[in-house]
Structures are given as C-alpha cells and as structure tokens.
Design an enzyme around this catalytic site. Structure first.
Site, PDB file in Angstrom:
ATOM      1  N   THR A  21      20.102  96.898  49.325  1.00  0.00           N
ATOM      2  CA  THR A  21      20.333  98.329  49.137  1.00  0.00           C
ATOM      3  C   THR A  21      19.306  98.916  48.178  1.00  0.00           C
ATOM      4  OG1 THR A  21      21.898 100.049  48.474  1.00  0.00           O
ATOM      5  CG2 THR A  21      22.031  97.991  47.270  1.00  0.00           C
ATOM      6  N   ASP A  52      27.626  98.758  53.438  1.00  0.00           N
ATOM      7  CA  ASP A  52      27.589 100.068  54.083  1.00  0.00           C
ATOM      8  C   ASP A  52      28.915 100.728  53.762  1.00  0.00           C
ATOM      9  OD1 ASP A  52      25.773 101.692  55.859  1.00  0.00           O
ATOM     10  OD2 ASP A  52      27.713 101.994  56.809  1.00  0.00           O
ATOM     11  N   SER A  53      28.828 101.925  53.230  1.00  0.00           N
ATOM     12  CA  SER A  53      30.054 102.536  52.738  1.00  0.00           C
ATOM     13  C   SER A  53      30.037 104.030  52.947  1.00  0.00           C
ATOM     14  CB  SER A  53      30.221 102.209  51.254  1.00  0.00           C
ATOM     15  OG  SER A  53      29.017 102.447  50.565  1.00  0.00           O
ATOM     16  N   GLY A  77      27.414 109.773  44.149  1.00  0.00           N
ATOM     17  CA  GLY A  77      27.852 110.298  45.450  1.00  0.00           C
ATOM     18  C   GLY A  77      29.020 111.269  45.346  1.00  0.00           C
ATOM     19  N   ASP A  80      31.938 110.810  44.041  1.00  0.00           N
ATOM     20  CA  ASP A  80      32.894 110.488  42.976  1.00  0.00           C
ATOM     21  C   ASP A  80      33.425 111.703  42.206  1.00  0.00           C
ATOM     22  OD1 ASP A  80      32.877 107.851  43.652  1.00  0.00           O
ATOM     23  OD2 ASP A  80      31.509 107.210  42.069  1.00  0.00           O
ATOM     24  N   LYS A 115      36.905 102.323  37.945  1.00  0.00           N
ATOM     25  CA  LYS A 115      36.352 102.218  39.303  1.00  0.00           C
ATOM     26  C   LYS A 115      36.074 100.753  39.657  1.00  0.00           C
ATOM     27  CE  LYS A 115      33.000 103.997  42.550  1.00  0.00           C
ATOM     28  NZ  LYS A 115      31.704 104.637  42.777  1.00  0.00           N
TER      29      LYS A 115
HETATM   30  P1  IMP Z   1      24.933 103.897  52.777  1.00  0.00           P
HETATM   31  O1  IMP Z   1      23.942 103.552  51.720  1.00  0.00           O
HETATM   32  O2  IMP Z   1      24.338 104.185  54.106  1.00  0.00           O
HETATM   33  O3  IMP Z   1      26.033 102.875  52.836  1.00  0.00           O
HETATM   34  O4  IMP Z   1      25.578 105.266  52.315  1.00  0.00           O
HETATM   35  C1  IMP Z   1      26.711 105.327  51.529  1.00  0.00           C
HETATM   36  C2  IMP Z   1      26.936 106.764  51.089  1.00  0.00           C
HETATM   37  O5  IMP Z   1      28.361 106.934  50.944  1.00  0.00           O
HETATM   38  C3  IMP Z   1      26.332 107.028  49.708  1.00  0.00           C
HETATM   39  O6  IMP Z   1      25.120 107.672  49.794  1.00  0.00           O
HETATM   40  C4  IMP Z   1      27.379 107.900  49.053  1.00  0.00           C
HETATM   41  O7  IMP Z   1      27.126 109.229  49.385  1.00  0.00           O
HETATM   42  C5  IMP Z   1      28.685 107.479  49.706  1.00  0.00           C
HETATM   43  N1  IMP Z   1      29.373 106.466  48.896  1.00  0.00           N
HETATM   44  C6  IMP Z   1      29.557 105.150  49.184  1.00  0.00           C
HETATM   45  N2  IMP Z   1      30.217 104.532  48.195  1.00  0.00           N
HETATM   46  C7  IMP Z   1      30.440 105.478  47.268  1.00  0.00           C
HETATM   47  C8  IMP Z   1      31.070 105.425  45.991  1.00  0.00           C
HETATM   48  O8  IMP Z   1      31.530 104.393  45.497  1.00  0.00           O
HETATM   49  N3  IMP Z   1      31.114 106.586  45.338  1.00  0.00           N
HETATM   50  C9  IMP Z   1      30.603 107.747  45.827  1.00  0.00           C
HETATM   51  N4  IMP Z   1      29.992 107.844  46.991  1.00  0.00           N
HETATM   52  C10 IMP Z   1      29.909 106.705  47.711  1.00  0.00           C
END
Ligand code: IMP
Length: 196
Positions: free
Chosen positions: A7, A69-70, A152, A154, A174
């Site tokens: 990441t 991925d989140s 993000g 939060d 958290k």
């Molecule tokens: P990825 O890097 O494609 O998985 O995108 C994940 C997106 O989801 C991030 O850019 C954040 O906007 C949001 N996200 C995922 N985890 C969190 C978290 O723990 N807190 C706040 N936003 C999150």
C-alpha cells in the site's frame, strides 16, 4: 521472511506498522511507485490484485506480501462508496475531497446521521499460497465532520457504542475496534505459519 506492505496509503501504512509486532516494509521502498489497476468488483478481488502484483514484481520467494483493500459503505445511499471509496470524488481525488462528497451526500438525504460500515479485506501472498481475510467496523456517518485524527472518512464516522467520531477518538480506540485491526487478528496466524 520479510513482510512487505502493498500500500502507498500513508494512513494505512501508519496503522499497519503500529498494529504489527514484526517489522513491515512499504513496497515503494523496494519497487518505487507502481500504478496498479484495481478493477475487481469486490474488496477481496482488489486486495488480491494488489498483493499478487507486488509479489510477482519482487521476484523473490523471501517475501510475504500483505495488502489491504478497504472502504466505507452507506446502506441509505445504496452501499456507496464501497469499493470506490478511494476515488468517490473522482480518479485521483484526495481523502478530503472524498470525505466532503460523502458528507454532502448524507446531508442531501435530510438526515444528521445514518448507518455505515467499514470493510477491510487483507490478502496475504507468499510462496505458500494466497489467503484473504476480512474485518468490519459498524457505526454511523454524520452529515458533518468532527476532529482531525485518523484519515479518510474517519472525521464523519462514529463507531457503534461511542459518541465521538474517529476524528476525535484517540488512535488507541481505533486500533482496538477497526475493520483493519479485526482482519489483522485473522491474518497474523497465517503470517506466522508462513514465517516458520
Ligand atoms: P484502497 O487504498 O483502494 O483500499 O482505498 C481505501 C479508501 O477507503 C481510502 O482511501 C479511504 O478513503 C477509505 N478508508 C479505508 N479504510 C479507512 C479507515 O480506516 N478510515 C478512513 N477511511 C478509510
């Protein structure tokens, strides 16, 4: 075996580094910047794309690659932004732009808060194979932001059982309840098994 995090997201990197008891290295320290197309339609699929791509590029059996991925889903809005959380306000959008777009979308519904949940899929790829685990954190999103902690979405997210947003709550809270922390609890024995 070395653990490589697939990441470039600084917020995720910080959280992973704090939660792992072994040393983790960001893939960019070895491979520089990489543009990975995450075109699967699930968190699991995109986590696997990231981990596999980095593992293949490293060209060594000495590495365990972990990816996350989140994103956040709001049922009142039909589940958005979901897997599109990182690009909700458009390709290359900043965390703040995505956050304020979701705040506006909640506001447009005429509510001060509504149910939401974060999902994290963690993929682990090494010479021993591919694994994916998940974790979730439920709560509410507000039609406003409060606090500057976390990253993000939060500042608009209030975890179930709390009155403050993750932007206001201490990082330690958290760390103990997050989607990522829960997925990591499941990922750790898999990583340990690979390190033996
Ligand atoms: P990825 O890097 O494609 O998985 O995108 C994940 C997106 O989801 C991030 O850019 C954040 O906007 C949001 N996200 C995922 N985890 C969190 C978290 O723990 N807190 C706040 N936003 C999150």
């Amino acid at each position: 075996m070395k653990i490589i995090l697939a990441t470039g997201n600084k917020g995720k990197l910080r959280e992973f580094t704090q939660m792992c008891d072994t040393e983790v290295i960001a893939f960019s320290e070895i491979l520089g910047t990489l543009d990975i197309v995450e075109d699967a339609d699930t968190f699991k699929g995109n986590a696997l794309i990231k981990a596999r791509t980095i593992y293949e590029k490293l060209e060594s059996e000495d590495y365990i690659v972990i990816s996350d991925d989140s994103g956040i889903s709001v049922p009142l809005l039909g589940g958005v932004p979901g897997i599109y959380s990182a690009r909700y306000a458009g390709e290359g959008a900043s965390d703040k732009e995505n956050l304020y777009k979701l705040v506006e979308a909640v506001k447009e519904q005429g509510v001060e808060k509504t149910k939401a949940y974060y999902t994290a899929a963690i993929a682990i790829v090494s010479k021993y194979g591919e694994y994916v685990v998940h974790g979730w954190m439920h709560g509410d999103v507000l039609s406003t932001t409060k606090g500057e902690k976390g990253f993000g979405y939060d500042p608009m997210f209030v975890p179930a059982g709390y009155d403050l947003t993750l932007g206001e709550l201490n990082d330690d809270v958290k760390k103990s309840i997050s989607h990522r922390a829960k997925a990591l609890v499941l990922a750790k024995p898999i990583i340990k098994m690979m390190q033996r």
